[in-house]
Design a protein around this motif. Structure first.
Motif, PDB file in Angstrom:
ATOM      1  N   LYS A 253       2.033   2.005 -12.247  1.00 54.85           N
ATOM      2  CA  LYS A 253       3.238   1.459 -12.053  1.00 54.85           C
ATOM      3  C   LYS A 253       4.571   2.256 -12.562  1.00 54.85           C
ATOM      4  N   GLU A 254       4.394   3.060 -13.391  1.00 52.52           N
ATOM      5  CA  GLU A 254       5.168   4.073 -13.932  1.00 52.52           C
ATOM      6  C   GLU A 254       5.469   5.095 -13.116  1.00 52.52           C
ATOM      7  N   LEU A 255       4.222   5.771 -12.353  1.00 50.04           N
ATOM      8  CA  LEU A 255       4.564   6.658 -11.330  1.00 50.04           C
ATOM      9  C   LEU A 255       5.274   6.179 -10.266  1.00 50.04           C
ATOM     10  N   ALA A 256       4.921   4.897  -9.838  1.00 51.33           N
ATOM     11  CA  ALA A 256       5.752   4.269  -8.723  1.00 51.33           C
ATOM     12  C   ALA A 256       7.217   4.085  -9.078  1.00 51.33           C
ATOM     13  N   GLU A 257       7.433   3.658 -10.147  1.00 49.95           N
ATOM     14  CA  GLU A 257       8.805   3.738 -10.478  1.00 49.95           C
ATOM     15  C   GLU A 257       9.793   4.799 -10.488  1.00 49.95           C
ATOM     16  N   ASP A 258       8.956   6.048 -10.980  1.00 51.51           N
ATOM     17  CA  ASP A 258       9.585   7.262 -11.057  1.00 51.51           C
ATOM     18  C   ASP A 258       9.822   7.780  -9.407  1.00 51.51           C
ATOM     19  N   ALA A 259       9.056   7.379  -8.590  1.00 49.57           N
ATOM     20  CA  ALA A 259       9.060   7.597  -7.326  1.00 49.57           C
ATOM     21  C   ALA A 259      10.245   6.720  -6.538  1.00 49.57           C
ATOM     22  N   LYS A 260      10.350   5.612  -7.012  1.00 50.94           N
ATOM     23  CA  LYS A 260      11.593   4.978  -6.556  1.00 50.94           C
ATOM     24  C   LYS A 260      12.800   5.398  -6.991  1.00 50.94           C
TER      25      LYS A 260
ATOM     26  N   ASN B 246       5.083  11.870  -1.299  1.00 51.08           N
ATOM     27  CA  ASN B 246       3.934  12.973  -1.302  1.00 51.08           C
ATOM     28  C   ASN B 246       3.755  13.239  -2.695  1.00 51.08           C
ATOM     29  N   VAL B 247       4.644  13.407  -3.633  1.00 52.98           N
ATOM     30  CA  VAL B 247       4.390  13.682  -5.060  1.00 52.98           C
ATOM     31  C   VAL B 247       3.575  12.637  -5.580  1.00 52.98           C
ATOM     32  N   LEU B 248       4.227  11.316  -5.272  1.00 51.13           N
ATOM     33  CA  LEU B 248       3.364  10.157  -5.927  1.00 51.13           C
ATOM     34  C   LEU B 248       2.105  10.028  -5.544  1.00 51.13           C
ATOM     35  N   THR B 249       1.814  10.202  -3.941  1.00 53.13           N
ATOM     36  CA  THR B 249       0.523  10.403  -3.565  1.00 53.13           C
ATOM     37  C   THR B 249      -0.478  11.318  -4.425  1.00 53.13           C
ATOM     38  N   GLN B 250      -0.122  12.557  -4.642  1.00 50.78           N
ATOM     39  CA  GLN B 250      -0.600  13.536  -5.440  1.00 50.78           C
ATOM     40  C   GLN B 250      -0.945  13.127  -6.845  1.00 50.78           C
TER      41      GLN B 250
ATOM     42  N   GLU C 125       3.201   0.225  -1.462  1.00 45.50           N
ATOM     43  CA  GLU C 125       1.855   0.356  -0.743  1.00 45.50           C
ATOM     44  C   GLU C 125       0.931   1.154  -1.392  1.00 45.50           C
ATOM     45  N   ALA C 126       1.150   2.309  -1.523  1.00 40.92           N
ATOM     46  CA  ALA C 126       0.466   3.345  -2.303  1.00 40.92           C
ATOM     47  C   ALA C 126       0.000   2.850  -3.710  1.00 40.92           C
ATOM     48  N   ALA C 127       0.791   2.209  -4.404  1.00 48.13           N
ATOM     49  CA  ALA C 127       0.753   1.887  -5.682  1.00 48.13           C
ATOM     50  C   ALA C 127      -0.307   0.906  -5.571  1.00 48.13           C
ATOM     51  N   LYS C 128      -0.127  -0.034  -4.773  1.00 48.16           N
ATOM     52  CA  LYS C 128      -0.964  -1.368  -4.829  1.00 48.16           C
ATOM     53  C   LYS C 128      -2.342  -1.020  -4.370  1.00 48.16           C
ATOM     54  N   ALA C 129      -2.418  -0.189  -3.488  1.00 49.67           N
ATOM     55  CA  ALA C 129      -3.629   0.381  -3.087  1.00 49.67           C
ATOM     56  C   ALA C 129      -4.594   1.004  -4.056  1.00 49.67           C
TER      57      ALA C 129
ATOM     58  N   GLN D 213      20.013   3.544   3.809  1.00 49.60           N
ATOM     59  CA  GLN D 213      19.447   2.333   3.130  1.00 49.60           C
ATOM     60  C   GLN D 213      18.294   1.963   3.875  1.00 49.60           C
ATOM     61  N   GLU D 214      18.196   2.012   5.213  1.00 51.23           N
ATOM     62  CA  GLU D 214      16.923   1.591   5.806  1.00 51.23           C
ATOM     63  C   GLU D 214      15.999   2.652   5.655  1.00 51.23           C
ATOM     64  N   LEU D 215      16.288   3.923   5.505  1.00 52.48           N
ATOM     65  CA  LEU D 215      15.238   5.066   4.962  1.00 52.48           C
ATOM     66  C   LEU D 215      14.806   4.536   3.551  1.00 52.48           C
ATOM     67  N   THR D 216      15.828   4.195   2.598  1.00 52.97           N
ATOM     68  CA  THR D 216      15.450   4.035   1.122  1.00 52.97           C
ATOM     69  C   THR D 216      14.244   2.818   1.225  1.00 52.97           C
ATOM     70  N   LYS D 217      14.512   1.748   2.076  1.00 54.65           N
ATOM     71  CA  LYS D 217      13.837   0.604   1.965  1.00 54.65           C
ATOM     72  C   LYS D 217      12.324   0.997   2.547  1.00 54.65           C
ATOM     73  N   LYS D 218      12.433   1.677   3.589  1.00 50.46           N
ATOM     74  CA  LYS D 218      10.966   2.221   4.330  1.00 50.46           C
ATOM     75  C   LYS D 218      10.029   2.875   3.218  1.00 50.46           C
ATOM     76  N   TYR D 219      10.790   3.910   2.543  1.00 47.73           N
ATOM     77  CA  TYR D 219      10.076   4.787   1.696  1.00 47.73           C
ATOM     78  C   TYR D 219       9.666   4.072   0.496  1.00 47.73           C
ATOM     79  N   GLU D 220      10.680   3.258  -0.132  1.00 49.88           N
ATOM     80  CA  GLU D 220      10.080   2.587  -1.299  1.00 49.88           C
ATOM     81  C   GLU D 220       8.894   1.374  -1.197  1.00 49.88           C
ATOM     82  N   ALA D 221       8.960   0.820   0.383  1.00 50.16           N
ATOM     83  CA  ALA D 221       7.737   0.278   0.722  1.00 50.16           C
ATOM     84  C   ALA D 221       6.697   0.933   0.818  1.00 50.16           C
ATOM     85  N   GLN D 222       6.565   2.044   1.351  1.00 49.50           N
ATOM     86  CA  GLN D 222       5.465   3.116   1.242  1.00 49.50           C
ATOM     87  C   GLN D 222       4.974   3.244  -0.412  1.00 49.50           C
TER      88      GLN D 222
END
Length: 186
Positions: free
Chosen positions: A119-126, A19-23, A174-178, A162-171
């Motif tokens: 990319k910087e913001l996405a990496e911070d979120a990851k 959510n922080v990344l999206t904002q 996706e948000a960064a690519k969009a 780990q599954e949660l981590t993969k799921k949220y990293e994928a989100q």
């Protein structure tokens, strides 16, 4: 903590990171006018820093223009100052009742800077998400040491985290690519 509590806590925190990344991404300029560009601006009025969206309605009547209608026209000067101080590269034009911001098309150089920032913001979120995973794994190890979890339960919990981590990293990806696609479209 039980396995459910650890999982719930991790998922909530990962959701907040996304959510922080999206904002933050909403505040990045694209070639089009977007109310998100000025939403997060803080204006010094009534003796405190107030978010712009609490002081005015913000609209985009045209693809290249943002219109800000203050609820109290006495705050127009302060809003203009905040826009200029916000370093958005936008020049406010006021007629006493509302403020117009013309959003110029982005140059190639500016687009590249925006993509780098995304990319910087996405990496911070990851990184935040990975730190949450680390905390959850530590909690799982601690619970196993305290004998509240079996070794198998701990391993299962770590797999779930780990599954949660993969799921949220994928989100995040996706948000960064969009947002990158929006910035790069002419």
């Amino acid at each position: 903590m039980s396995t459910d509590e650890i999982l719930m806590d991790s998922e909530e925190r990962m959701e907040k990171a996304v959510n922080v990344l999206t904002q933050n991404l909403a505040g990045i300029r694209t070639g089009r006018a977007n109310a998100g560009l000025v939403d997060s601006l803080r204006v010094e009025v009534y003796g405190s820093q107030t978010p712009l969206k609490q002081l005015a309605s913000i609209g985009t009547p045209e693809p290249q223009q943002i219109v800000i209608r203050p609820y109290d026209t006495g705050t127009i000067k302060e809003i203009e100052k905040a826009i200029v101080a916000g370093d958005l590269g936008l020049n406010p034009q006021s007629d006493g009742r509302l403020i117009r911001l013309n959003v110029p098309p982005l140059s190639t150089e500016v687009r590249k800077k925006m993509v780098a920032r995304i990319k910087e913001l996405a990496e911070d979120a990851k990184i935040s998400i990975r730190n949450i995973r680390r905390d959850a794994n530590k909690a799982a190890d601690a619970a196993e040491k305290e004998k509240t979890l079996s070794e198998d339960d701990r391993d299962k919990l770590k797999e779930d985290v780990q599954e949660l981590t993969k799921k949220y990293e994928a989100q995040v990806t996706e948000a960064a690519k969009a947002r990158e696609a929006e910035v790069l479209e002419q």
